[in-house]
Scaffold this motif. Structure first.
Motif, PDB file in Angstrom:
ATOM      1  N   VAL A   6      45.047  32.494  42.443  1.00  9.78           N
ATOM      2  CA  VAL A   6      46.432  32.875  42.174  1.00  9.78           C
ATOM      3  C   VAL A   6      47.244  33.034  43.458  1.00  9.78           C
ATOM      4  CG1 VAL A   6      45.833  33.949  39.977  1.00  9.78           C
ATOM      5  CG2 VAL A   6      45.833  35.344  42.066  1.00  9.78           C
ATOM      6  N   GLY A   7      46.678  32.581  44.598  1.00 10.39           N
ATOM      7  CA  GLY A   7      47.452  32.562  45.831  1.00 10.39           C
ATOM      8  C   GLY A   7      47.099  33.622  46.849  1.00 10.39           C
ATOM      9  N   ARG A   8      45.886  34.159  46.750  1.00 13.74           N
ATOM     10  CA  ARG A   8      45.474  35.210  47.685  1.00 13.74           C
ATOM     11  C   ARG A   8      45.750  34.836  49.140  1.00 13.74           C
ATOM     12  NH1 ARG A   8      39.161  37.097  48.634  1.00 13.74           N
ATOM     13  NH2 ARG A   8      39.592  38.859  50.027  1.00 13.74           N
ATOM     14  N   ASN A   9      45.393  33.615  49.518  1.00 19.10           N
ATOM     15  CA  ASN A   9      45.623  33.165  50.885  1.00 19.10           C
ATOM     16  C   ASN A   9      46.904  32.343  51.019  1.00 19.10           C
ATOM     17  OD1 ASN A   9      43.090  34.191  52.064  1.00 19.10           O
ATOM     18  ND2 ASN A   9      42.130  32.707  50.693  1.00 19.10           N
ATOM     19  N   ALA A  10      47.193  31.523  50.030  1.00 20.26           N
ATOM     20  CA  ALA A  10      48.330  30.602  50.123  1.00 20.26           C
ATOM     21  C   ALA A  10      49.663  31.334  50.241  1.00 20.26           C
ATOM     22  CB  ALA A  10      48.347  29.675  48.905  1.00 20.26           C
ATOM     23  N   TYR A  44      41.815  37.556  36.613  1.00 20.97           N
ATOM     24  CA  TYR A  44      43.199  37.306  36.992  1.00 20.97           C
ATOM     25  C   TYR A  44      44.195  37.949  36.024  1.00 20.97           C
ATOM     26  CZ  TYR A  44      41.546  33.847  40.405  1.00 20.97           C
ATOM     27  OH  TYR A  44      40.934  33.236  41.461  1.00 20.97           O
ATOM     28  N   LYS A  45      43.759  38.204  34.803  1.00 22.85           N
ATOM     29  CA  LYS A  45      44.634  38.876  33.846  1.00 22.85           C
ATOM     30  C   LYS A  45      44.733  40.372  34.133  1.00 22.85           C
ATOM     31  CE  LYS A  45      43.813  35.640  30.023  1.00 22.85           C
ATOM     32  NZ  LYS A  45      43.129  35.459  28.705  1.00 22.85           N
ATOM     33  N   SER A  46      43.726  40.923  34.788  1.00 19.40           N
ATOM     34  CA  SER A  46      43.673  42.374  34.988  1.00 19.40           C
ATOM     35  C   SER A  46      44.075  42.817  36.396  1.00 19.40           C
ATOM     36  CB  SER A  46      42.262  42.896  34.685  1.00 19.40           C
ATOM     37  OG  SER A  46      41.318  42.339  35.588  1.00 19.40           O
ATOM     38  N   ALA A  47      44.020  41.899  37.367  1.00 21.05           N
ATOM     39  CA  ALA A  47      44.302  42.270  38.758  1.00 21.05           C
ATOM     40  C   ALA A  47      45.591  41.604  39.222  1.00 21.05           C
ATOM     41  CB  ALA A  47      43.143  41.843  39.650  1.00 21.05           C
ATOM     42  N   LYS A  48      46.413  42.357  39.928  1.00 19.01           N
ATOM     43  CA  LYS A  48      47.674  41.826  40.435  1.00 19.01           C
ATOM     44  C   LYS A  48      47.552  41.561  41.927  1.00 19.01           C
ATOM     45  CE  LYS A  48      52.677  42.632  40.289  1.00 19.01           C
ATOM     46  NZ  LYS A  48      52.948  41.309  39.703  1.00 19.01           N
ATOM     47  N   LEU A  49      48.097  40.437  42.348  1.00 19.10           N
ATOM     48  CA  LEU A  49      48.003  40.018  43.735  1.00 19.10           C
ATOM     49  C   LEU A  49      48.549  41.070  44.686  1.00 19.10           C
ATOM     50  CD1 LEU A  49      47.198  37.537  45.508  1.00 19.10           C
ATOM     51  CD2 LEU A  49      49.616  36.869  45.423  1.00 19.10           C
ATOM     52  N   TYR A  50      47.753  41.384  45.718  1.00 17.59           N
ATOM     53  CA  TYR A  50      48.097  42.279  46.818  1.00 17.59           C
ATOM     54  C   TYR A  50      48.247  43.751  46.426  1.00 17.59           C
ATOM     55  CZ  TYR A  50      48.974  37.837  49.205  1.00 17.59           C
ATOM     56  OH  TYR A  50      48.846  36.565  49.728  1.00 17.59           O
ATOM     57  N   GLN A  51      47.813  44.088  45.208  1.00 12.69           N
ATOM     58  CA  GLN A  51      47.753  45.509  44.866  1.00 12.69           C
ATOM     59  C   GLN A  51      46.344  46.016  45.141  1.00 12.69           C
ATOM     60  OE1 GLN A  51      49.191  46.409  40.919  1.00 12.69           O
ATOM     61  NE2 GLN A  51      51.330  46.258  41.576  1.00 12.69           N
ATOM     62  N   GLY A 102      42.642  47.694  45.186  1.00 14.19           N
ATOM     63  CA  GLY A 102      41.629  47.920  44.166  1.00 14.19           C
ATOM     64  C   GLY A 102      40.856  46.696  43.734  1.00 14.19           C
ATOM     65  N   SER A 103      41.164  45.526  44.294  1.00  7.21           N
ATOM     66  CA  SER A 103      40.420  44.324  43.922  1.00  7.21           C
ATOM     67  C   SER A 103      40.287  43.414  45.134  1.00  7.21           C
ATOM     68  CB  SER A 103      41.135  43.576  42.791  1.00  7.21           C
ATOM     69  OG  SER A 103      42.242  42.844  43.294  1.00  7.21           O
ATOM     70  N   TRP A 104      39.527  42.328  44.971  1.00  6.69           N
ATOM     71  CA  TRP A 104      39.304  41.423  46.099  1.00  6.69           C
ATOM     72  C   TRP A 104      40.505  40.519  46.385  1.00  6.69           C
ATOM     73  CZ3 TRP A 104      39.357  36.348  44.470  1.00  6.69           C
ATOM     74  CH2 TRP A 104      38.929  36.071  43.162  1.00  6.69           C
ATOM     75  N   ILE A 105      41.561  40.601  45.573  1.00 10.73           N
ATOM     76  CA  ILE A 105      42.786  39.862  45.908  1.00 10.73           C
ATOM     77  C   ILE A 105      43.873  40.810  46.413  1.00 10.73           C
ATOM     78  CG2 ILE A 105      42.322  37.910  44.387  1.00 10.73           C
ATOM     79  CD1 ILE A 105      44.327  39.114  42.392  1.00 10.73           C
ATOM     80  N   SER A 106      43.458  41.983  46.904  1.00  5.59           N
ATOM     81  CA  SER A 106      44.431  42.955  47.408  1.00  5.59           C
ATOM     82  C   SER A 106      45.034  42.537  48.750  1.00  5.59           C
ATOM     83  CB  SER A 106      43.784  44.340  47.540  1.00  5.59           C
ATOM     84  OG  SER A 106      42.741  44.303  48.493  1.00  5.59           O
ATOM     85  N   LYS A 107      44.374  41.600  49.430  1.00 12.62           N
ATOM     86  CA  LYS A 107      44.897  41.099  50.704  1.00 12.62           C
ATOM     87  C   LYS A 107      44.256  39.740  50.976  1.00 12.62           C
ATOM     88  CE  LYS A 107      41.477  43.881  53.195  1.00 12.62           C
ATOM     89  NZ  LYS A 107      41.281  44.948  54.215  1.00 12.62           N
ATOM     90  N   PRO A 108      44.885  38.945  51.855  1.00  9.51           N
ATOM     91  CA  PRO A 108      44.272  37.653  52.190  1.00  9.51           C
ATOM     92  C   PRO A 108      42.976  37.848  52.954  1.00  9.51           C
ATOM     93  CG  PRO A 108      46.117  38.105  53.635  1.00  9.51           C
ATOM     94  CD  PRO A 108      46.136  39.172  52.573  1.00  9.51           C
ATOM     95  N   VAL A 109      42.174  36.797  53.022  1.00 10.20           N
ATOM     96  CA  VAL A 109      40.896  36.844  53.731  1.00 10.20           C
ATOM     97  C   VAL A 109      41.166  36.877  55.234  1.00 10.20           C
ATOM     98  CG1 VAL A 109      38.756  35.593  54.194  1.00 10.20           C
ATOM     99  CG2 VAL A 109      39.696  35.655  51.872  1.00 10.20           C
ATOM    100  N   ALA A 110      40.556  37.843  55.926  1.00 13.97           N
ATOM    101  CA  ALA A 110      40.824  38.040  57.355  1.00 13.97           C
ATOM    102  C   ALA A 110      40.496  36.791  58.176  1.00 13.97           C
ATOM    103  CB  ALA A 110      40.030  39.239  57.867  1.00 13.97           C
ATOM    104  N   ASN A 111      39.383  36.133  57.890  1.00 10.89           N
ATOM    105  CA  ASN A 111      39.009  34.944  58.662  1.00 10.89           C
ATOM    106  C   ASN A 111      39.981  33.791  58.442  1.00 10.89           C
ATOM    107  OD1 ASN A 111      36.724  35.557  60.273  1.00 10.89           O
ATOM    108  ND2 ASN A 111      35.413  35.579  58.467  1.00 10.89           N
ATOM    109  N   VAL A 112      40.548  33.703  57.240  1.00 10.83           N
ATOM    110  CA  VAL A 112      41.546  32.661  56.983  1.00 10.83           C
ATOM    111  C   VAL A 112      42.779  32.893  57.844  1.00 10.83           C
ATOM    112  CG1 VAL A 112      43.140  31.712  55.261  1.00 10.83           C
ATOM    113  CG2 VAL A 112      40.756  32.145  54.646  1.00 10.83           C
ATOM    114  N   MET A 113      43.248  34.132  57.879  1.00 12.43           N
ATOM    115  CA  MET A 113      44.445  34.429  58.665  1.00 12.43           C
ATOM    116  C   MET A 113      44.161  34.310  60.168  1.00 12.43           C
ATOM    117  SD  MET A 113      46.228  34.634  56.069  1.00 12.43           S
ATOM    118  CE  MET A 113      47.785  34.720  56.947  1.00 12.43           C
ATOM    119  N   GLU A 114      42.934  34.632  60.576  1.00  8.89           N
ATOM    120  CA  GLU A 114      42.542  34.428  61.981  1.00  8.89           C
ATOM    121  C   GLU A 114      42.587  32.950  62.327  1.00  8.89           C
ATOM    122  OE1 GLU A 114      38.414  34.669  64.562  1.00  8.89           O
ATOM    123  OE2 GLU A 114      38.765  36.227  63.055  1.00  8.89           O
TER     124      GLU A 114
END
Length: 233
Positions: free
Chosen positions: A60-64, A19-26, A28-40
């Motif tokens: 850090v709020g990937r889905n929330a 979480y210190k190295s990856a920024k939300l929705y940028q 290159g990482s698994w928090i680059s977007k919300p989980v598709a099944n959650v949004m479905e």
């Protein structure tokens, strides 16, 4: 330190560093977007009113954050997260995306959080398997069942049959998951607990990726099972 404490410590170390190295929705990482099944699953809800949402293991709020952006004013998303540092980043992200009034960050382990409200939408994404043991896992699933509102939806993504292997030595390691059930057994348990609910979607994805454990590259493989459930009565 017992085995559960060792596993939880390793997971906390991994996520703290990540979480210190990856920024939300940028990218290159698994928090680059919300989980598709959650949004479905979210799209199944009646979204013309404020919602009560519970995110068990929010990070850090990937889905929330995405759910907050798509929800009406008055929506409250209770975000349960073990890491205080993740909640701090979650709150910063909520401000950055203008949804701070909808995000309620709570520092707690999932098994210690007492669910008291009725929720329209409950999420548990790769987190429920990190409760203390299989008994706690069953109790949390039962708690989710009992606190989903009529016409409410739950999206649960649960890892099973996890293996971890040192990429250099090829040595099999102890998986850093407190609950690591055979896939079929876990599915049977979920079906039994939610037997009166509608299973809108159930799918198994075999995943394989590289993570870092104590400065070592580790190959992690898992059967990730997605359940989208709806309470109809």
């Amino acid at each position: 330190m017992n085995e559960v404490e060792k596993i939880r410590s390793a997971e906390m170390e991994y996520h703290n560093t990540f979480y210190k190295s990856a920024k939300l929705y940028q990218p290159g990482s698994w928090i680059s977007k919300p989980v598709a099944n959650v949004m479905e699953a979210f799209e199944l809800l009646e979204n013309s009113k404020p919602l009560k949402v519970l995110d068990l293991g929010s990070g850090v709020g990937r889905n929330a954050i995405s759910i907050a952006q798509k929800s009406m004013d008055g929506t409250v998303i209770d975000c349960i997260e073990l890491l205080p540092s993740a909640i701090e980043i979650l709150n910063d992200n909520a401000k950055d995306y203008g949804v701070q009034d909808k995000i309620n960050g709570i520092v707690s382990s999932i098994e210690d959080y007492n669910i008291v409200n009725s929720y329209d939408f409950i999420i548990g994404v790769s987190t429920l398997e990190h409760v203390n043991d299989e008994k706690a896992f069953e109790l949390v699933l039962t708690d989710i069942r009992d606190h989903l509102a009529i016409n409410g939806v739950a999206c649960l993504i649960i890892n099973s049959e996890v293996q971890e292997k040192d990429t250099e030595s090829r040595e099999l390691l102890v998986p850093q998951f407190e609950v690591n059930m055979p896939t079929n057994d876990m599915q049977k348990l979920v079906h039994n607990i939610f037997r009166d609910y509608e299973f809108v979607k159930e799918e198994i994805k075999s995943l394989n990726y590289i993570i870092n454990r104590a400065d070592k590259e580790v190959n992690l493989s898992t059967n990730a099972v997605t359940f989208i459930l709806r309470r109809t009565k």
